[in-house]
Design a protein around this motif. Structure first.
Motif, PDB file in Angstrom:
ATOM      1  N   ALA A 174      34.588  23.530  28.432  1.00 41.20           N
ATOM      2  CA  ALA A 174      33.397  23.010  29.113  1.00 41.20           C
ATOM      3  C   ALA A 174      32.727  21.948  28.255  1.00 41.20           C
ATOM      4  N   CYS A 175      31.642  21.378  28.771  1.00 39.26           N
ATOM      5  CA  CYS A 175      30.830  20.408  28.022  1.00 39.26           C
ATOM      6  C   CYS A 175      29.361  20.814  28.149  1.00 39.26           C
ATOM      7  N   GLY A 176      28.574  20.396  27.191  1.00 39.60           N
ATOM      8  CA  GLY A 176      27.114  20.516  27.273  1.00 39.60           C
ATOM      9  C   GLY A 176      26.631  21.936  27.483  1.00 39.60           C
ATOM     10  N   THR A 177      25.724  22.072  28.427  1.00 41.57           N
ATOM     11  CA  THR A 177      25.148  23.385  28.727  1.00 41.57           C
ATOM     12  C   THR A 177      26.220  24.376  29.160  1.00 41.57           C
ATOM     13  N   SER A 178      27.197  23.901  29.915  1.00 45.63           N
ATOM     14  CA  SER A 178      28.263  24.797  30.372  1.00 45.63           C
ATOM     15  C   SER A 178      29.057  25.331  29.177  1.00 45.63           C
ATOM     16  N   TRP A 179      29.172  24.523  28.140  1.00 49.12           N
ATOM     17  CA  TRP A 179      29.841  24.965  26.914  1.00 49.12           C
ATOM     18  C   TRP A 179      29.016  26.068  26.236  1.00 49.12           C
TER      19      TRP A 179
ATOM     20  N   ILE B   9      34.290  25.853  32.890  1.00 47.11           N
ATOM     21  CA  ILE B   9      32.939  26.049  33.429  1.00 47.11           C
ATOM     22  C   ILE B   9      32.320  24.679  33.669  1.00 47.11           C
ATOM     23  N   SER B  10      31.875  24.440  34.897  1.00 54.29           N
ATOM     24  CA  SER B  10      31.261  23.146  35.203  1.00 54.29           C
ATOM     25  C   SER B  10      30.316  23.271  36.394  1.00 54.29           C
ATOM     26  N   GLN B  11      29.089  22.922  36.179  1.00 54.21           N
ATOM     27  CA  GLN B  11      28.128  22.930  37.287  1.00 54.21           C
ATOM     28  C   GLN B  11      28.618  21.992  38.380  1.00 54.21           C
ATOM     29  N   SER B  12      28.834  20.722  38.000  1.00 53.09           N
ATOM     30  CA  SER B  12      29.164  19.700  38.999  1.00 53.09           C
ATOM     31  C   SER B  12      30.586  19.829  39.525  1.00 53.09           C
ATOM     32  N   GLY B  13      31.469  20.337  38.664  1.00 52.34           N
ATOM     33  CA  GLY B  13      32.885  20.354  39.020  1.00 52.34           C
ATOM     34  C   GLY B  13      33.509  18.974  38.980  1.00 52.34           C
ATOM     35  N   GLU B  14      32.801  18.011  38.392  1.00 52.86           N
ATOM     36  CA  GLU B  14      33.302  16.632  38.361  1.00 52.86           C
ATOM     37  C   GLU B  14      33.380  16.055  36.950  1.00 52.86           C
ATOM     38  N   THR B  15      33.075  16.827  35.939  1.00 51.56           N
ATOM     39  CA  THR B  15      33.037  16.285  34.578  1.00 51.56           C
ATOM     40  C   THR B  15      34.430  15.823  34.148  1.00 51.56           C
ATOM     41  N   ALA B  16      34.511  14.536  33.768  1.00 48.26           N
ATOM     42  CA  ALA B  16      35.825  13.927  33.517  1.00 48.26           C
ATOM     43  C   ALA B  16      36.596  14.630  32.400  1.00 48.26           C
TER      44      ALA B  16
ATOM     45  N   GLY C 297      17.781  18.346  39.005  1.00 50.15           N
ATOM     46  CA  GLY C 297      17.322  17.939  37.672  1.00 50.15           C
ATOM     47  C   GLY C 297      18.533  17.733  36.764  1.00 50.15           C
ATOM     48  N   VAL C 298      18.497  16.661  35.983  1.00 50.81           N
ATOM     49  CA  VAL C 298      19.639  16.394  35.095  1.00 50.81           C
ATOM     50  C   VAL C 298      19.793  17.511  34.068  1.00 50.81           C
ATOM     51  N   ALA C 299      18.681  18.051  33.602  1.00 50.70           N
ATOM     52  CA  ALA C 299      18.754  19.162  32.655  1.00 50.70           C
ATOM     53  C   ALA C 299      19.121  20.433  33.409  1.00 50.70           C
ATOM     54  N   SER C 300      20.225  21.017  33.031  1.00 56.43           N
ATOM     55  CA  SER C 300      20.717  22.194  33.735  1.00 56.43           C
ATOM     56  C   SER C 300      19.880  23.424  33.375  1.00 56.43           C
ATOM     57  N   THR C 301      19.452  24.156  34.379  1.00 60.99           N
ATOM     58  CA  THR C 301      18.656  25.377  34.132  1.00 60.99           C
ATOM     59  C   THR C 301      19.230  26.543  34.932  1.00 60.99           C
TER      60      THR C 301
ATOM     61  N   LEU D  80      19.092  21.828  23.152  1.00 64.45           N
ATOM     62  CA  LEU D  80      19.620  20.769  24.027  1.00 64.45           C
ATOM     63  C   LEU D  80      18.610  20.409  25.114  1.00 64.45           C
ATOM     64  N   LYS D  81      17.988  21.443  25.702  1.00 61.97           N
ATOM     65  CA  LYS D  81      16.989  21.172  26.750  1.00 61.97           C
ATOM     66  C   LYS D  81      15.894  20.279  26.200  1.00 61.97           C
ATOM     67  N   LEU D  82      15.380  20.631  25.004  1.00 59.14           N
ATOM     68  CA  LEU D  82      14.265  19.858  24.454  1.00 59.14           C
ATOM     69  C   LEU D  82      14.687  18.419  24.191  1.00 59.14           C
ATOM     70  N   LYS D  83      15.839  18.234  23.557  1.00 57.79           N
ATOM     71  CA  LYS D  83      16.185  16.848  23.211  1.00 57.79           C
ATOM     72  C   LYS D  83      16.490  16.007  24.438  1.00 57.79           C
ATOM     73  N   GLU D  84      17.134  16.598  25.436  1.00 53.65           N
ATOM     74  CA  GLU D  84      17.470  15.827  26.638  1.00 53.65           C
ATOM     75  C   GLU D  84      16.252  15.252  27.342  1.00 53.65           C
ATOM     76  N   ILE D  85      15.230  16.083  27.490  1.00 53.28           N
ATOM     77  CA  ILE D  85      14.135  15.630  28.358  1.00 53.28           C
ATOM     78  C   ILE D  85      12.904  15.149  27.610  1.00 53.28           C
TER      79      ILE D  85
HETATM   80  O1  M6R Z   1      28.606  19.558  35.449  1.00 57.76           O
HETATM   81  P1  M6R Z   1      28.975  20.137  34.121  1.00 57.76           P
HETATM   82  O2  M6R Z   1      28.516  21.546  33.955  1.00 57.76           O
HETATM   83  O3  M6R Z   1      30.442  20.006  33.827  1.00 57.76           O
HETATM   84  O4  M6R Z   1      28.205  19.246  33.069  1.00 57.76           O
HETATM   85  C1  M6R Z   1      28.371  19.422  31.695  1.00 57.76           C
HETATM   86  C2  M6R Z   1      27.315  18.681  30.914  1.00 57.76           C
HETATM   87  O5  M6R Z   1      27.386  17.300  31.161  1.00 57.76           O
HETATM   88  C3  M6R Z   1      25.904  19.180  31.249  1.00 57.76           C
HETATM   89  O6  M6R Z   1      25.766  20.550  31.061  1.00 57.76           O
HETATM   90  C4  M6R Z   1      24.843  18.451  30.418  1.00 57.76           C
HETATM   91  O7  M6R Z   1      24.940  18.814  29.074  1.00 57.76           O
HETATM   92  C5  M6R Z   1      23.460  18.759  31.019  1.00 57.76           C
HETATM   93  N1  M6R Z   1      22.704  17.573  31.173  1.00 57.76           N
HETATM   94  C6  M6R Z   1      22.705  19.779  30.224  1.00 57.76           C
HETATM   95  O8  M6R Z   1      21.411  19.995  30.650  1.00 57.76           O
END
Ligand code: M6R
Length: 367
Positions: free
Chosen positions: A57-62, A104-111, A155-159, A243-248
């Motif tokens: 995964a990446c980011g929050t999903s990681w 694990i991916s919220q969007s299901g589109e992370t390259a 919201g771009v920040a995943s919660t 991560l939440k704090l720095k992103e937003i």
């Molecule tokens: O859609 P994804 O779960 O694959 O996205 C992974 C990251 O790009 C995502 O979690 C990113 O770190 C968020 N902006 C975190 O809030």
């Protein structure tokens, strides 16, 4: 469409009792003492006989993946590795048809996640997806999977997607553990009834900490750095809080396992350094107490997330955020909520565009 909230992020934070509940609906059947997950059950032998599970995964999903590692190793006793998709895909990883890969991916589109999955698939691994967006690219190439039913996250920040991912990973760990005999029936029953009570606990946390986090946020509008510390299950929760704090808010923040503090970050601590420390009763509490003593000896400002009725850490902390007690494995779900609110309000008071922070996109479809 923001339902009366000022931002989608705040709306989504408040949706969590419902999104967690929706993610468990039809899967967690407490009265019958079962977890129903067709995606797991249809391939249970794959999981049972897996050499290891690799979570990508990446980011929050990681971060959710890291907590998944603690859950699956503790309750199902299957070895787990967690990898950044971007690193995994470029390092010629060793993968065989005995491996199970969970993406694990919220969007299901992370390259990067998509490319890593394709690579694992080519090498014969069984691929499982945990996605929020139905019929997304990742959901379509996996062999099986479970959707998080968090609803659209704007919201771009995943919660809410994060806590829904944790819910799915918890269900998977308990289901596999029950099946392979590592999780006895009595413990299974008590864990699932506790899990069932999590949405209500989140509701309580939201009402108990909503104003408090605003008060705390006001004192840190001018901060330039933050440390977030936690141990065990709450170490990834510390990473996620940072991560939440720095992103937003664009404030530099770092998450660390609390015990690593003395291996470097302690050098940064002075009266200007705010430190968020996650210190629930269950989970190396005594060790955290000594971490807090070390921080206070250097005059760091401690914002402690503790259980109701806590005394030792609370007595030393500058700010205390109370959360209800729960098993250690559920504490990152509960502890994440006030940290989301804190990041949100710091960003709002700094005048930042919380729903669409600069330089970030909701789904990162380029590498
Ligand atoms: O859609 P994804 O779960 O694959 O996205 C992974 C990251 O790009 C995502 O979690 C990113 O770190 C968020 N902006 C975190 O809030």
């Amino acid at each position: 469409e923001k339902g009366g909230y000022e931002h989608f992020m705040l709306k989504e934070i408040f949706e969590q009792p419902k999104s967690i509940h929706d993610t468990m609906r039809g899967r967690l059947l407490v009265d019958e003492g079962v977890i129903k997950m067709a995606g797991i059950w249809d391939h249970v032998e794959k999981f049972k006989n897996a050499n290891r599970i690799i979570i990508i995964a990446c980011g929050t999903s990681w971060h959710a993946g890291l907590i998944g590692e603690y859950l699956i190793e503790e309750y199902a006793r299957i070895p787990v590795e967690v990898e950044y998709a971007s690193e995994f895909r470029y390092r010629n990883p060793i993968i065989t048809d005995k491996d199970v890969v969970i993406a694990i991916s919220q969007s299901g589109e992370t390259a990067d996640t998509m490319a890593a999955l394709k690579l694992a698939k080519e090498k014969g691994a069984f691929i499982y997806g945990i996605c929020n967006v139905v019929d997304s690219s990742i959901a379509r190439i996996t062999d099986a999977g479970s959707y998080t039913h968090a609803g659209p996250e704007i919201g771009v920040a995943s919660t809410k997607a994060f806590t829904a991912q944790l819910t799915i990973l918890t269900l998977i760990a308990f289901k596999l553990g029950k099946h392979n005999g590592n999780l006895g029936n009595a413990e299974f029953m008590s864990l699932i009834s506790e899990l069932d009570a999590i949405p209500k606990k989140i509701e309580d946390v939201l009402s108990a900490t909503h104003e408090l986090t605003q008060e705390i946020a006001k004192d840190f509008i001018g901060a330039t750095n933050f440390l977030y510390l936690g141990r065990g299950y709450n170490y990834p929760a510390a990473l996620e809080g940072a991560l939440k704090l720095k992103e937003i808010s664009y404030i530099h923040a770092e998450g660390y396992p609390a015990a690593e503090m003395k291996h470097g970050p302690i050098a940064l601590i002075d009266e200007n350094m705010p430190i968020v420390i996650i210190a629930p009763k269950k989970g190396h509490y005594d060790k955290i107490v000594s971490n807090v003593q070390e921080i206070k000896a250097r005059k760091g400002k401690v914002i402690a997330v503790v259980n109701k009725g806590d005394q030792q850490v609370s007595a030393m902390a500058d700010y205390v955020i109370e959360i209800p007690e729960t098993s250690e494995c559920f504490s990152p779900i509960v502890a994440s909520v006030p940290l989301q609110l804190l990041a949100y309000y710091i960003a709002v008071y700094r005048g930042a565009n919380v729903d669409q922070p600069r330089n970030l996109a909701k789904s990162v479809t380029v590498e």
